[in-house]
Motif scaffolding. Structure first.
Motif, PDB file in Angstrom:
ATOM      1  N   LEU A  87      -7.869 -19.390  -5.215  1.00 53.61           N
ATOM      2  CA  LEU A  87      -8.025 -17.951  -5.459  1.00 53.61           C
ATOM      3  C   LEU A  87      -7.445 -17.594  -6.820  1.00 53.61           C
ATOM      4  O   LEU A  87      -6.442 -18.171  -7.234  1.00 53.61           O
ATOM      5  CB  LEU A  87      -7.297 -17.140  -4.384  1.00 53.61           C
ATOM      6  CG  LEU A  87      -7.762 -17.293  -2.935  1.00 53.61           C
ATOM      7  CD1 LEU A  87      -6.863 -16.472  -2.020  1.00 53.61           C
ATOM      8  CD2 LEU A  87      -9.209 -16.865  -2.766  1.00 53.61           C
ATOM      9  N   CYS A  88      -8.058 -16.624  -7.510  1.00 57.30           N
ATOM     10  CA  CYS A  88      -7.617 -16.205  -8.849  1.00 57.30           C
ATOM     11  C   CYS A  88      -7.672 -17.407  -9.793  1.00 57.30           C
ATOM     12  O   CYS A  88      -6.701 -17.716 -10.488  1.00 57.30           O
ATOM     13  CB  CYS A  88      -6.206 -15.624  -8.819  1.00 57.30           C
ATOM     14  SG  CYS A  88      -5.909 -14.389  -7.529  1.00 57.30           S
ATOM     15  N   ILE A 150      -7.027 -25.839   2.997  1.00 61.26           N
ATOM     16  CA  ILE A 150      -5.983 -25.466   2.051  1.00 61.26           C
ATOM     17  C   ILE A 150      -6.471 -24.298   1.205  1.00 61.26           C
ATOM     18  O   ILE A 150      -7.577 -24.329   0.665  1.00 61.26           O
ATOM     19  CB  ILE A 150      -5.593 -26.638   1.121  1.00 61.26           C
ATOM     20  CG1 ILE A 150      -4.937 -27.772   1.920  1.00 61.26           C
ATOM     21  CG2 ILE A 150      -4.630 -26.153   0.025  1.00 61.26           C
ATOM     22  CD1 ILE A 150      -4.536 -28.980   1.084  1.00 61.26           C
ATOM     23  N   ILE A 151      -5.639 -23.277   1.116  1.00 62.97           N
ATOM     24  CA  ILE A 151      -5.865 -22.192   0.154  1.00 62.97           C
ATOM     25  C   ILE A 151      -4.728 -22.279  -0.853  1.00 62.97           C
ATOM     26  O   ILE A 151      -3.550 -22.276  -0.484  1.00 62.97           O
ATOM     27  CB  ILE A 151      -5.883 -20.815   0.832  1.00 62.97           C
ATOM     28  CG1 ILE A 151      -7.117 -20.696   1.749  1.00 62.97           C
ATOM     29  CG2 ILE A 151      -5.900 -19.695  -0.215  1.00 62.97           C
ATOM     30  CD1 ILE A 151      -7.183 -19.398   2.534  1.00 62.97           C
ATOM     31  N   VAL A 152      -5.089 -22.379  -2.122  1.00 63.94           N
ATOM     32  CA  VAL A 152      -4.099 -22.480  -3.187  1.00 63.94           C
ATOM     33  C   VAL A 152      -4.339 -21.341  -4.167  1.00 63.94           C
ATOM     34  O   VAL A 152      -5.482 -20.942  -4.400  1.00 63.94           O
ATOM     35  CB  VAL A 152      -4.179 -23.867  -3.889  1.00 63.94           C
ATOM     36  CG1 VAL A 152      -5.551 -24.111  -4.490  1.00 63.94           C
ATOM     37  CG2 VAL A 152      -3.101 -24.003  -4.961  1.00 63.94           C
ATOM     38  N   SER A 153      -3.257 -20.795  -4.716  1.00 66.69           N
ATOM     39  CA  SER A 153      -3.430 -19.683  -5.649  1.00 66.69           C
ATOM     40  C   SER A 153      -2.246 -19.558  -6.604  1.00 66.69           C
ATOM     41  O   SER A 153      -1.094 -19.742  -6.208  1.00 66.69           O
ATOM     42  CB  SER A 153      -3.590 -18.356  -4.889  1.00 66.69           C
ATOM     43  OG  SER A 153      -3.852 -17.303  -5.804  1.00 66.69           O
ATOM     44  N   ASN A 154      -2.576 -19.268  -7.848  1.00 66.41           N
ATOM     45  CA  ASN A 154      -1.590 -18.868  -8.847  1.00 66.41           C
ATOM     46  C   ASN A 154      -1.962 -17.439  -9.238  1.00 66.41           C
ATOM     47  O   ASN A 154      -2.614 -17.206 -10.244  1.00 66.41           O
ATOM     48  CB  ASN A 154      -1.640 -19.807 -10.059  1.00 66.41           C
ATOM     49  CG  ASN A 154      -0.677 -19.377 -11.146  1.00 66.41           C
ATOM     50  OD1 ASN A 154       0.225 -18.575 -10.919  1.00 66.41           O
ATOM     51  ND2 ASN A 154      -0.866 -19.896 -12.352  1.00 66.41           N
ATOM     52  N   PRO A 155      -1.561 -16.464  -8.410  1.00 67.01           N
ATOM     53  CA  PRO A 155      -2.006 -15.076  -8.625  1.00 67.01           C
ATOM     54  C   PRO A 155      -1.185 -14.382  -9.710  1.00 67.01           C
ATOM     55  O   PRO A 155      -0.139 -14.896 -10.132  1.00 67.01           O
ATOM     56  CB  PRO A 155      -1.745 -14.429  -7.262  1.00 67.01           C
ATOM     57  CG  PRO A 155      -0.525 -15.139  -6.767  1.00 67.01           C
ATOM     58  CD  PRO A 155      -0.645 -16.570  -7.250  1.00 67.01           C
ATOM     59  N   PRO A 156      -1.610 -13.202 -10.152  1.00 68.41           N
ATOM     60  CA  PRO A 156      -0.774 -12.416 -11.068  1.00 68.41           C
ATOM     61  C   PRO A 156       0.549 -12.085 -10.377  1.00 68.41           C
ATOM     62  O   PRO A 156       0.545 -11.611  -9.243  1.00 68.41           O
ATOM     63  CB  PRO A 156      -1.608 -11.147 -11.300  1.00 68.41           C
ATOM     64  CG  PRO A 156      -3.013 -11.533 -10.948  1.00 68.41           C
ATOM     65  CD  PRO A 156      -2.891 -12.523  -9.846  1.00 68.41           C
ATOM     66  N   LEU A 206       1.234 -21.515  -2.865  1.00 67.57           N
ATOM     67  CA  LEU A 206       1.286 -20.443  -3.850  1.00 67.57           C
ATOM     68  C   LEU A 206       2.224 -20.780  -5.000  1.00 67.57           C
ATOM     69  O   LEU A 206       3.337 -21.281  -4.783  1.00 67.57           O
ATOM     70  CB  LEU A 206       1.805 -19.156  -3.192  1.00 67.57           C
ATOM     71  CG  LEU A 206       0.982 -18.581  -2.037  1.00 67.57           C
ATOM     72  CD1 LEU A 206       1.789 -17.503  -1.317  1.00 67.57           C
ATOM     73  CD2 LEU A 206      -0.331 -18.003  -2.552  1.00 67.57           C
ATOM     74  N   GLU A 207       1.777 -20.500  -6.227  1.00 70.26           N
ATOM     75  CA  GLU A 207       2.706 -20.542  -7.351  1.00 70.26           C
ATOM     76  C   GLU A 207       3.479 -19.226  -7.357  1.00 70.26           C
ATOM     77  O   GLU A 207       2.921 -18.165  -7.075  1.00 70.26           O
ATOM     78  CB  GLU A 207       1.975 -20.724  -8.681  1.00 70.26           C
ATOM     79  CG  GLU A 207       2.937 -20.663  -9.861  1.00 70.26           C
ATOM     80  CD  GLU A 207       2.390 -21.213 -11.161  1.00 70.26           C
ATOM     81  OE1 GLU A 207       2.914 -20.818 -12.220  1.00 70.26           O
ATOM     82  OE2 GLU A 207       1.449 -22.020 -11.125  1.00 70.26           O
TER      83      GLU A 207
END
Length: 249
Positions: A87-88, A150-156, A206-207
């Protein structure tokens, strides 16, 4: 000049022509005025791969490689049950890297709200000969019924009132990809609330910012759908990656 380092070493005594010299001075002035070097060269190395970057995407940072490495570890745990989404996605660095290393062992999706960012990500997908599938979506809005392991994200995740105090180079990156709302947690709240409905016996990865471990872990604990919550540090010793399990594995 668009040549290799080896070429420069061999041709050290060559004089620049007038056109190249003018271009060089223009680029130096851009650098002085805060334009990131990667936007001038349109290139950033990440996970041993080269990525095209421009003003429409964040510049992939070495710290984010931790997220990819942890996702690869969890992918091995899940054996053949591998469907993932980034995501993102921005430049596509996470998704393309995952697909590059996992190949046929995984089906990798990537989404972003920005059409221009997705154009960059698709370019990087083609450039690195990977097979990521892209979805234009505001988080889960257009994901529909798809399930992932797996859902991985580095969001704002930068607080809105901090952005103007960041280094000039960072301020020249897209604010859409930086601004995490008043408390920096706007996207974590939305992702954590919804991700558990899209993960089938797998993980949310998540990051986070260096000072967000406690806040993000608490959001996961309050949700009750997540277990075995842990935080991984990056090579600088900063908290960087939060992992939580969903369902039975």
């Amino acid at each position: 000049l668009g040549v290799t380092k080896q070429y420069l070493v061999i041709h050290l005594e060559d004089e620049l022509n007038a056109g190249d010299y003018i271009k060089f001075k223009e680029n130096i002035n851009k650098l002085i005025n805060g334009k990131p070097l990667q936007y001038i060269t349109n290139n950033q190395e990440f996970m041993g791969l080269n990525f095209f970057v421009n003003e429409n995407v964040l510049i992939p940072q070495p710290d984010t490689e931790i997220i990819v490495e942890e996702t690869l570890k969890k992918s091995k745990e899940l054996l053949l049950k591998n469907v993932k989404i980034d995501l993102c996605t921005g430049s596509g660095a996470i998704a393309v890297s995952l697909e590059n290393f996992l190949g046929d062992k995984a089906e990798v999706f990537a989404s972003d709200i920005s059409t221009k960012a997705l154009e960059v990500a698709e370019n990087n997908n083609e450039k690195n000969n990977t097979n990521v599938r892209f979805i234009e979506s505001n988080l889960f809005e257009n994901i529909q019924e798809q399930k992932f392991n797996i859902i991985v994200s580095n969001p704002p995740y930068i607080r809105s009132n901090v952005i103007n105090n960041l280094p000039k180079q960072v301020q020249n990156e897209p604010h859409l990809a930086l601004d995490g709302g008043e408390d920096g947690l706007k996207f974590y709240k939305k992702i954590i609330e919804q991700a558990c409905n899209y993960i089938e016996n797998g993980y949310l990865i998540l990051e986070i910012g260096y000072d967000q471990k406690e806040d993000v872990e608490n959001l996961l604990k309050e949700n009750k759908n997540y277990s075995e919550i842990k935080t991984i540090q990056d090579l600088s010793g900063n908290d960087r990656c939060v992992i939580a399990k969903v369902g039975k594995i």
